[in-house]
Design an enzyme around this catalytic site. Structure first.
Site, PDB file in Angstrom:
ATOM      1  N   PRO A  65      27.325 -49.272  24.837  1.00  0.00           N
ATOM      2  CA  PRO A  65      27.672 -50.166  23.643  1.00  0.00           C
ATOM      3  C   PRO A  65      28.946 -50.848  23.510  1.00  0.00           C
ATOM      4  CG  PRO A  65      26.656 -47.941  23.268  1.00  0.00           C
ATOM      5  CD  PRO A  65      27.067 -48.016  24.716  1.00  0.00           C
ATOM      6  N   LYS A 170      31.876 -63.692  25.050  1.00  0.00           N
ATOM      7  CA  LYS A 170      30.460 -63.357  24.459  1.00  0.00           C
ATOM      8  C   LYS A 170      30.866 -63.073  23.090  1.00  0.00           C
ATOM      9  CE  LYS A 170      26.804 -60.870  24.311  1.00  0.00           C
ATOM     10  NZ  LYS A 170      25.719 -61.585  24.645  1.00  0.00           N
ATOM     11  N   LYS A 239      28.980 -55.066  15.825  1.00  0.00           N
ATOM     12  CA  LYS A 239      30.079 -54.968  16.787  1.00  0.00           C
ATOM     13  C   LYS A 239      30.757 -56.202  17.220  1.00  0.00           C
ATOM     14  CE  LYS A 239      28.925 -54.194  20.596  1.00  0.00           C
ATOM     15  NZ  LYS A 239      28.781 -54.929  22.036  1.00  0.00           N
TER      16      LYS A 239
HETATM   17  P1  NDP Z   1      21.601 -49.448  23.968  1.00  0.00           P
HETATM   18  O1  NDP Z   1      21.972 -48.912  22.659  1.00  0.00           O
HETATM   19  O2  NDP Z   1      19.946 -49.748  24.216  1.00  0.00           O
HETATM   20  O3  NDP Z   1      21.919 -48.652  25.405  1.00  0.00           O
HETATM   21  C1  NDP Z   1      23.011 -48.062  25.317  1.00  0.00           C
HETATM   22  C2  NDP Z   1      23.441 -47.388  26.851  1.00  0.00           C
HETATM   23  O4  NDP Z   1      24.760 -46.744  26.423  1.00  0.00           O
HETATM   24  C3  NDP Z   1      22.582 -46.306  27.015  1.00  0.00           C
HETATM   25  O5  NDP Z   1      22.323 -45.954  28.326  1.00  0.00           O
HETATM   26  C4  NDP Z   1      23.384 -44.987  26.274  1.00  0.00           C
HETATM   27  O6  NDP Z   1      23.060 -43.683  26.841  1.00  0.00           O
HETATM   28  C5  NDP Z   1      24.801 -45.358  26.906  1.00  0.00           C
HETATM   29  N1  NDP Z   1      25.709 -44.698  26.205  1.00  0.00           N
HETATM   30  C6  NDP Z   1      25.634 -44.699  24.628  1.00  0.00           C
HETATM   31  N2  NDP Z   1      26.972 -44.206  24.377  1.00  0.00           N
HETATM   32  C7  NDP Z   1      27.651 -43.703  25.605  1.00  0.00           C
HETATM   33  C8  NDP Z   1      28.649 -42.731  25.766  1.00  0.00           C
HETATM   34  N3  NDP Z   1      29.335 -42.161  24.721  1.00  0.00           N
HETATM   35  N4  NDP Z   1      29.028 -42.407  27.057  1.00  0.00           N
HETATM   36  C9  NDP Z   1      28.209 -42.697  27.846  1.00  0.00           C
HETATM   37  N5  NDP Z   1      27.128 -43.830  27.911  1.00  0.00           N
HETATM   38  C10 NDP Z   1      26.862 -43.993  26.448  1.00  0.00           C
HETATM   39  O7  NDP Z   1      22.277 -50.833  24.238  1.00  0.00           O
HETATM   40  P2  NDP Z   1      22.161 -52.277  25.094  1.00  0.00           P
HETATM   41  O8  NDP Z   1      21.429 -51.761  26.370  1.00  0.00           O
HETATM   42  O9  NDP Z   1      21.112 -53.167  24.142  1.00  0.00           O
HETATM   43  O10 NDP Z   1      23.353 -52.700  24.973  1.00  0.00           O
HETATM   44  C11 NDP Z   1      24.484 -52.586  26.104  1.00  0.00           C
HETATM   45  C12 NDP Z   1      25.452 -53.411  25.988  1.00  0.00           C
HETATM   46  O11 NDP Z   1      24.887 -54.843  26.202  1.00  0.00           O
HETATM   47  C13 NDP Z   1      26.140 -53.612  24.387  1.00  0.00           C
HETATM   48  O12 NDP Z   1      27.514 -53.880  24.600  1.00  0.00           O
HETATM   49  C14 NDP Z   1      25.381 -54.731  23.864  1.00  0.00           C
HETATM   50  O13 NDP Z   1      26.249 -55.287  22.837  1.00  0.00           O
HETATM   51  C15 NDP Z   1      25.166 -55.651  25.168  1.00  0.00           C
HETATM   52  N6  NDP Z   1      23.987 -56.542  25.158  1.00  0.00           N
HETATM   53  C16 NDP Z   1      22.734 -56.051  24.961  1.00  0.00           C
HETATM   54  C17 NDP Z   1      21.857 -57.266  24.698  1.00  0.00           C
HETATM   55  C18 NDP Z   1      20.425 -56.869  24.447  1.00  0.00           C
HETATM   56  O14 NDP Z   1      19.611 -57.684  24.229  1.00  0.00           O
HETATM   57  N7  NDP Z   1      19.977 -55.339  24.173  1.00  0.00           N
HETATM   58  C19 NDP Z   1      22.087 -58.628  25.059  1.00  0.00           C
HETATM   59  C20 NDP Z   1      23.275 -58.736  25.422  1.00  0.00           C
HETATM   60  C21 NDP Z   1      24.278 -57.777  25.709  1.00  0.00           C
HETATM   61  P3  NDP Z   1      21.696 -42.732  26.129  1.00  0.00           P
HETATM   62  O15 NDP Z   1      20.513 -43.183  26.896  1.00  0.00           O
HETATM   63  O16 NDP Z   1      22.185 -41.556  26.451  1.00  0.00           O
HETATM   64  O17 NDP Z   1      21.723 -43.115  24.537  1.00  0.00           O
END
Ligand code: NDP
Length: 295
Positions: A65, A170, A239
């Protein structure tokens, strides 16, 4: 070459799936079941800890995140820093913040690990089709090394400047998206209340100079249908607006509009819940205005 991918979330999963097709891949996810399911489906090794993921990897890719989680994953006995190999490459695809990335890059340089911030845009659809835009902040040499890996899931890979500039680009992009979502939502709510059919309003907008990605793609797919699919958590967009606002402060640009957008976006997840999708900001506007924009 072996790549380690950490963070199999909504966007990380399709990105890692492309990597699995081309490279040897190790995956790590905080919730271990997700990593096991990914490995079963796409073919990858599963690491039990960030350290284990990094130990055999030539390239480490993170997509979590915020930069806070990236930094936290580096630390401790089982952290990435304990496993990273000298000469390896660390690509952070998180939409993170420039200051934390500069700090991480400095720390990794001491281990002879090259760092690039490489956030993406294009959403989950772009990740699935391998057509993401990747905004890279890195030394020129690191950018060249990163290109073949980032090209696995991206079709436009742009070198923005030194470490931190990928995240800056970004954050500003997403802040503009956020401002536009609010403005389009407010405008359409007003038109519907004034007696204009929602679909007609959107069609005329999209034939006129007020049109945007929000009005052309997101509103027809998510607002007019009232479907609100969950692809990008609203809390993550909040964020990003906050990072953009901090950037404006850092470089001394007055930013009253972004300040207001940040305040509004901070309220929405609190009222709709942390899992709400970013376009549900329009649903929140609908609630305030007591109107539904459907057609
Ligand atoms: P999600 O909330 O779907 O997934 C977050 C991921 O991070 C999960 O794998 C989660 O694990 C892991 N995670 C969360 N907290 C921790 C921690 N403390 N330690 C280790 N791993 C952790 O987010 P997205 O995939 O949507 O987004 C990821 C990034 O990409 C963000 O920065 C977002 O802003 C960016 N982004 C997202 C887009 C989208 O369309 N979704 C587009 C462009 C950028 P767990 O499975 O255990 O929860």
């Amino acid at each position: 070459m072996r790549i380690a991918f950490l963070g199999l979330g909504a966007i990380g999963t399709p990105m890692a799936a492309h990597l699995a097709r081309r490279w040897q891949l190790t995956v790590y996810n905080r919730t271990a079941r997700t990593a096991a399911e990914f490995a079963g489906r796409y073919g990858a090794d599963v690491a039990a800890t960030p350290r284990e993921a990094a130990q055999e990897a030539d390239v480490v890719v993170t997509c979590v995140p915020t930069s806070r989680e990236v930094e936290a994953m580096l630390d401790g006995h089982d952290g990435l820093a304990a496993g990273l190999r000298r000469g390896s490459l660390f690509l952070d695809c998180t939409s993170g913040d420039p200051a934390t990335s500069r700090r991480i890059a400095g720390r990794l340089a001491g281990q002879e690990v090259a760092f690039a911030d490489a956030p993406v845009s294009g959403g989950t659809n772009g990740a699935e089709s391998g057509t993401l835009t990747v905004m890279v902040g890195a030394e020129a040499d690191t950018f060249r090394r990163a290109l073949p890996i980032l090209s696995t899931f991206g079709s436009r890979i742009e070198h923005m400047g030194p470490v931190g500039t990928g995240h800056a680009m970004k954050a500003i992009n997403n802040a503009l998206l956020a401002v536009n979502i609010l403005a389009v939502g407010e405008g359409l709510a007003a038109l519907v209340k004034a007696g204009v059919a929602a679909r007609t309003a959107v069609e005329v907008l999209n034939a006129s100079s007020g049109r945007s990605f929000v009005s052309e793609s997101l509103v027809p797919e998510r607002v007019l249908t009232g479907e609100w699919p969950r692809t990008f958590r609203l809390a993550l967009l909040e964020k990003d607006v906050g990072i953009a606002r901090s950037l404006l402060e850092e470089v001394v640009v007055p930013g009253p509009m972004l300040k207001l957008a940040a305040e509004l976006f901070a309220r929405v997840p609190a009222e709709l819940g942390d899992e709400a999708d970013y376009m549900e900001a329009v649903r929140w506007i609908e609630q305030q205005a007591e109107v539904a924009i459907r057609g």
